[in-house]
Design a protein around this motif. Structure first.
Motif, PDB file in Angstrom:
ATOM      1  N   MET A  55       0.353  -1.044  -0.652  1.00 31.92           N
ATOM      2  CA  MET A  55       0.276  -0.266  -0.229  1.00 31.92           C
ATOM      3  C   MET A  55       0.803   0.888  -0.109  1.00 31.92           C
ATOM      4  SD  MET A  55      -2.827  -1.136  -0.531  1.00 31.92           S
ATOM      5  CE  MET A  55      -3.966  -0.071   0.508  1.00 31.92           C
ATOM      6  N   GLY A  56       1.181   1.469   0.237  1.00 38.48           N
ATOM      7  CA  GLY A  56       2.806   2.416   0.315  1.00 38.48           C
ATOM      8  C   GLY A  56       3.035   2.817   1.439  1.00 38.48           C
ATOM      9  N   GLY A  57       2.840   2.474   3.009  1.00 40.40           N
ATOM     10  CA  GLY A  57       2.755   2.780   4.203  1.00 40.40           C
ATOM     11  C   GLY A  57       4.118   2.332   4.430  1.00 40.40           C
ATOM     12  N   GLY A  58       4.248   3.103   6.017  1.00 40.43           N
ATOM     13  CA  GLY A  58       5.304   2.016   7.010  1.00 40.43           C
ATOM     14  C   GLY A  58       6.155   2.599   6.238  1.00 40.43           C
ATOM     15  N   ASP A  59       7.590   2.675   7.500  1.00 38.59           N
ATOM     16  CA  ASP A  59       8.494   3.258   7.264  1.00 38.59           C
ATOM     17  C   ASP A  59       9.801   2.618   6.091  1.00 38.59           C
ATOM     18  OD1 ASP A  59       8.957   1.233   8.303  1.00 38.59           O
ATOM     19  OD2 ASP A  59      10.005   2.640  10.081  1.00 38.59           O
ATOM     20  N   LYS A  60       9.223   1.381   5.382  1.00 38.73           N
ATOM     21  CA  LYS A  60      10.124   0.503   4.126  1.00 38.73           C
ATOM     22  C   LYS A  60       9.893   0.560   2.617  1.00 38.73           C
ATOM     23  CE  LYS A  60      10.408  -3.243   8.150  1.00 38.73           C
ATOM     24  NZ  LYS A  60      10.166  -4.292   8.662  1.00 38.73           N
ATOM     25  N   GLU A  61      10.557   0.135   2.434  1.00 41.08           N
ATOM     26  CA  GLU A  61      10.859   0.597   1.237  1.00 41.08           C
ATOM     27  C   GLU A  61       9.938  -0.913   0.204  1.00 41.08           C
ATOM     28  OE1 GLU A  61      15.255  -0.439   0.083  1.00 41.08           O
ATOM     29  OE2 GLU A  61      14.080   1.349  -0.213  1.00 41.08           O
ATOM     30  N   GLN A  62       9.723  -0.889  -0.919  1.00 39.38           N
ATOM     31  CA  GLN A  62       9.060  -2.251  -1.814  1.00 39.38           C
ATOM     32  C   GLN A  62      10.285  -3.477  -1.652  1.00 39.38           C
ATOM     33  OE1 GLN A  62       8.889  -1.689  -5.729  1.00 39.38           O
ATOM     34  NE2 GLN A  62       6.889  -0.530  -5.628  1.00 39.38           N
ATOM     35  N   PRO A  63       9.898  -4.890  -1.086  1.00 44.04           N
ATOM     36  CA  PRO A  63      10.415  -5.724  -0.615  1.00 44.04           C
ATOM     37  C   PRO A  63      11.455  -6.163  -1.908  1.00 44.04           C
ATOM     38  CG  PRO A  63       8.238  -6.572   0.029  1.00 44.04           C
ATOM     39  CD  PRO A  63       8.430  -4.780  -1.529  1.00 44.04           C
ATOM     40  N   TYR A  64      12.695  -6.779  -1.382  1.00 47.15           N
ATOM     41  CA  TYR A  64      13.959  -6.761  -2.353  1.00 47.15           C
ATOM     42  C   TYR A  64      12.811  -7.992  -3.495  1.00 47.15           C
ATOM     43  CZ  TYR A  64      18.034  -9.178  -4.185  1.00 47.15           C
ATOM     44  OH  TYR A  64      18.664  -9.876  -4.862  1.00 47.15           O
ATOM     45  N   GLN A  65      12.411  -9.001  -3.413  1.00 50.73           N
ATOM     46  CA  GLN A  65      11.616  -9.226  -4.112  1.00 50.73           C
ATOM     47  C   GLN A  65      10.864  -8.764  -5.091  1.00 50.73           C
ATOM     48  OE1 GLN A  65      11.086 -10.285  -1.179  1.00 50.73           O
ATOM     49  NE2 GLN A  65       9.276 -11.382  -0.504  1.00 50.73           N
ATOM     50  N   VAL A  66      10.059  -7.739  -5.011  1.00 48.70           N
ATOM     51  CA  VAL A  66       9.415  -6.661  -5.324  1.00 48.70           C
ATOM     52  C   VAL A  66      10.080  -6.122  -6.485  1.00 48.70           C
ATOM     53  CG1 VAL A  66       7.169  -5.136  -5.151  1.00 48.70           C
ATOM     54  CG2 VAL A  66       7.609  -7.041  -3.986  1.00 48.70           C
ATOM     55  N   GLN A  67      11.105  -5.603  -6.455  1.00 45.41           N
ATOM     56  CA  GLN A  67      12.014  -5.082  -6.484  1.00 45.41           C
ATOM     57  C   GLN A  67      12.995  -5.615  -7.592  1.00 45.41           C
ATOM     58  OE1 GLN A  67      15.346  -3.129  -4.296  1.00 45.41           O
ATOM     59  NE2 GLN A  67      13.726  -2.249  -2.383  1.00 45.41           N
ATOM     60  N   GLN A  68      13.202  -6.909  -7.324  1.00 51.26           N
ATOM     61  CA  GLN A  68      13.941  -7.652  -8.428  1.00 51.26           C
ATOM     62  C   GLN A  68      13.184  -8.025  -9.724  1.00 51.26           C
ATOM     63  OE1 GLN A  68      17.437  -7.826  -8.396  1.00 51.26           O
ATOM     64  NE2 GLN A  68      17.007  -6.354  -6.793  1.00 51.26           N
ATOM     65  N   ALA A  69      11.377  -8.688  -9.114  1.00 53.69           N
ATOM     66  CA  ALA A  69      10.818  -8.951 -10.673  1.00 53.69           C
ATOM     67  C   ALA A  69       9.752  -7.755 -11.388  1.00 53.69           C
ATOM     68  CB  ALA A  69       9.164  -9.256  -8.824  1.00 53.69           C
ATOM     69  N   ASN A  70      10.125  -6.001 -10.420  1.00 53.17           N
ATOM     70  CA  ASN A  70      10.032  -5.767 -11.188  1.00 53.17           C
ATOM     71  C   ASN A  70      11.192  -4.950 -12.583  1.00 53.17           C
ATOM     72  OD1 ASN A  70       7.159  -4.618 -10.204  1.00 53.17           O
ATOM     73  ND2 ASN A  70       7.715  -3.315  -9.162  1.00 53.17           N
ATOM     74  N   ILE A  71      12.228  -5.451 -11.931  1.00 56.70           N
ATOM     75  CA  ILE A  71      13.557  -5.358 -12.992  1.00 56.70           C
ATOM     76  C   ILE A  71      13.059  -6.177 -14.456  1.00 56.70           C
ATOM     77  CG2 ILE A  71      16.217  -6.100 -13.299  1.00 56.70           C
ATOM     78  CD1 ILE A  71      15.859  -3.976 -10.747  1.00 56.70           C
ATOM     79  N   ALA A  72      12.605  -8.190 -13.624  1.00 59.29           N
ATOM     80  CA  ALA A  72      12.972  -8.686 -14.663  1.00 59.29           C
ATOM     81  C   ALA A  72      11.941  -8.214 -15.051  1.00 59.29           C
ATOM     82  CB  ALA A  72      12.600 -10.360 -13.942  1.00 59.29           C
ATOM     83  N   ILE A  73      10.965  -7.215 -15.123  1.00 63.29           N
ATOM     84  CA  ILE A  73       9.190  -7.905 -16.065  1.00 63.29           C
ATOM     85  C   ILE A  73       9.671  -6.041 -17.161  1.00 63.29           C
ATOM     86  CG2 ILE A  73       6.959  -6.197 -16.345  1.00 63.29           C
ATOM     87  CD1 ILE A  73       6.071  -7.197 -13.245  1.00 63.29           C
ATOM     88  N   ALA A  74      10.530  -4.773 -16.708  1.00 68.34           N
ATOM     89  CA  ALA A  74      11.369  -4.084 -17.736  1.00 68.34           C
ATOM     90  C   ALA A  74      12.114  -5.003 -18.590  1.00 68.34           C
ATOM     91  CB  ALA A  74      11.462  -3.116 -16.530  1.00 68.34           C
ATOM     92  N   GLU A  75      13.125  -5.880 -18.596  1.00 70.40           N
ATOM     93  CA  GLU A  75      14.069  -6.010 -19.630  1.00 70.40           C
ATOM     94  C   GLU A  75      12.835  -6.874 -20.772  1.00 70.40           C
ATOM     95  OE1 GLU A  75      17.156  -8.523 -17.067  1.00 70.40           O
ATOM     96  OE2 GLU A  75      17.776  -5.715 -16.343  1.00 70.40           O
ATOM     97  N   GLY A  76      12.105  -7.199 -19.615  1.00 73.36           N
ATOM     98  CA  GLY A  76      11.055  -8.689 -20.858  1.00 73.36           C
ATOM     99  C   GLY A  76      10.906  -7.341 -21.959  1.00 73.36           C
ATOM    100  N   GLY A  77      10.375  -6.452 -22.010  1.00 77.33           N
ATOM    101  CA  GLY A  77       9.485  -5.910 -22.433  1.00 77.33           C
ATOM    102  C   GLY A  77       8.580  -6.493 -23.242  1.00 77.33           C
ATOM    103  N   ILE A  78       8.267  -6.796 -24.986  1.00 76.61           N
ATOM    104  CA  ILE A  78       7.237  -7.342 -25.718  1.00 76.61           C
ATOM    105  C   ILE A  78       7.620  -9.061 -25.908  1.00 76.61           C
ATOM    106  CG2 ILE A  78       5.781  -6.939 -27.658  1.00 76.61           C
ATOM    107  CD1 ILE A  78       4.887  -4.829 -25.851  1.00 76.61           C
ATOM    108  N   LEU A  79       8.397  -8.937 -26.616  1.00 76.61           N
ATOM    109  CA  LEU A  79       8.901  -9.854 -26.925  1.00 76.61           C
ATOM    110  C   LEU A  79       9.921 -11.356 -25.517  1.00 76.61           C
ATOM    111  CD1 LEU A  79       8.840  -9.641 -30.916  1.00 76.61           C
ATOM    112  CD2 LEU A  79       6.989 -10.555 -29.574  1.00 76.61           C
ATOM    113  N   GLY A  80      10.810 -10.247 -24.832  1.00 80.73           N
ATOM    114  CA  GLY A  80      11.469 -11.080 -23.977  1.00 80.73           C
ATOM    115  C   GLY A  80      12.898 -11.287 -24.705  1.00 80.73           C
TER     116      GLY A  80
END
Length: 401
Positions: free
Chosen positions: A228-253
């Motif tokens: 939800m974006g609350g608390g004093d912590k940033e996104q979990p490590y696994q979420v950050q790495q998953a976002n990077i994987a998705i961004a690098e995949g693009g349309i065709l991977g």
């Protein structure tokens, strides 16, 4: 492949989906476990591929033999499954193998097999709910005689699963409630049950705080706050790495085996395998996976509509609900549309007992489909014979005239 599909009974589209997901599983597991196998197995990078191939092969055998069984047999073993599941869940809570502060697994000492008892409970619960819904249709609007015998076991099983696996308990409860809604249970009863479950969850949090044993509640709260974006912590490590994987995949991977995030993403072969699939096969590959599960649901709805008996109809639909909802939840977590949970992608993530029980569920769905097809073929053959007899009678009358 066409020859095998022709010899298989039941819905051919579901068989094709199973074959497709099995191939995707082998490709994704092999890619995501390369580094793990190199570190843990002294360079034997094919170890987990062979293991997953063995499990999937066993799963296909289970699907085949389960779909050859008349689905009415599962009605008779539903109560036995419930009687087995409850002690197993209690044993798991007390003596189960602890991983990430959650006791979800037990070990079978002789064969050294580890499995989640919640997998057995889910399968048994859906067979039981389907059986009770089919038998209680005449009194389904009565709270005491119609609704309570169905919902009490659902609530009890979910409560036993909840302390160690909140996400599985909530998904299981939601799937059962959806099946009850389709089974004509009044909405006011379901709303009351939702309110009761929300109160029980709140009481669990309060009890954990007062007793000082709130490790799991801290984990749940932290995951929701980070989402939800609350608390004093940033996104979990696994979420950050998953976002990077998705961004690098693009349309065709980036292509099969070319993932970089498999070396950084925790559990890339189970909880976050969908992110690896997106990185390697792009949005196009992710869309195909999503459509496969949606098509499985649509074909199960078709079976539901064609099945002449209530138990088979509810059973096929209920089992498809739990598989598709679990898949959607896993995909939503991977793309950060849902808080981090521990659910896997059915028939794709690396696993042992999860693949086995998923295969059994699909086999039961195909068993219902096979019996529906055989019933329709008998009806068509009977109608054809009646037409032939009618034509013969008419021909005899014409000759007499």
């Amino acid at each position: 492949m066409d020859g095998l599909l022709q010899r298989a009974k039941g819905d051919k589209v579901i068989w094709t989906i199973v074959a497709f997901l099995s191939v995707v599983s082998l490709l994704a597991v092999y890619s995501s476990t390369g580094s793990l196998a190199y570190r843990m197995r002294q360079g034997h990078t094919e170890y987990y591929l062979i293991k997953q191939l063995t499990v999937l092969g066993l799963g296909l055998l289970i699907i085949y033999f389960a779909h050859k069984v008349n689905y009415t047999v599962y009605s008779r073993i539903a109560q036995l499954g419930m009687l087995i599941s409850i002690p197993l869940l209690c044993y798991t809570l007390a003596f189960g193998r602890n991983l990430n502060s959650a006791a979800r697994w037990i070990n079978l000492p002789v064969i050294n097999l580890t499995f989640q008892t919640s997998d057995i409970a889910k399968l048994a619960l859906f067979m039981y709910v389907s059986r009770m819904l089919s038998r209680k249709q005449g009194v389904i609007t009565d709270f005491k005689t119609g609704f309570l015998p169905i919902i009490l076991p659902v609530g009890f099983i979910c409560l036993l699963i909840m302390p160690a696996n909140m996400s599985t308990a909530l998904l299981l409860g939601a799937s059962c409630m959806l099946l009850c809604f389709i089974g004509r249970v009044p909405v006011k009863f379901l709303a009351a049950m939702v309110g009761c479950m929300a109160g029980i969850v709140l009481l669990m949090f309060i009890f954990a705080k007062l007793s000082g044993n709130d490790l799991r509640t801290k984990t749940w709260i932290a995951r929701v706050e980070s989402f939800m974006g609350g608390g004093d912590k940033e996104q979990p490590y696994q979420v950050q790495q998953a976002n990077i994987a998705i961004a690098e995949g693009g349309i065709l991977g980036k292509g099969p085996g070319n993932s970089n995030q498999r070396n950084f993403l925790p559990h890339p072969y189970s909880d976050f395998i969908y992110a690896i699939i997106i990185e390697e096969y792009g949005i196009f590959g992710a869309f195909l996976i999503l459509m496969a599960y949606m098509l499985l649901l649509l074909r199960s709805i078709r079976i539901f509509k064609r099945c002449p008996y209530a138990f088979g109809a509810f059973l096929a639909l209920g089992l498809s609900f739990t598989l598709v909802i679990q898949a959607l939840c896993n995909m939503a977590v991977n793309v950060h549309l849902f808080p981090v949970t521990g659910v896997t992608l059915p028939m794709v993530s690396m696993g042992g007992s999860s693949v086995i029980f998923t295969s059994l569920a699909i086999g039961i769905i195909l068993s219902v489909s096979r019996n529906v097809e055989e019933t329709e073929l008998k009806r068509i053959e009977k109608e054809r014979m009646e037409r032939v007899l009618q034509q013969q009678r008419e021909a005899g009358l014409n000759m007499a005239v």
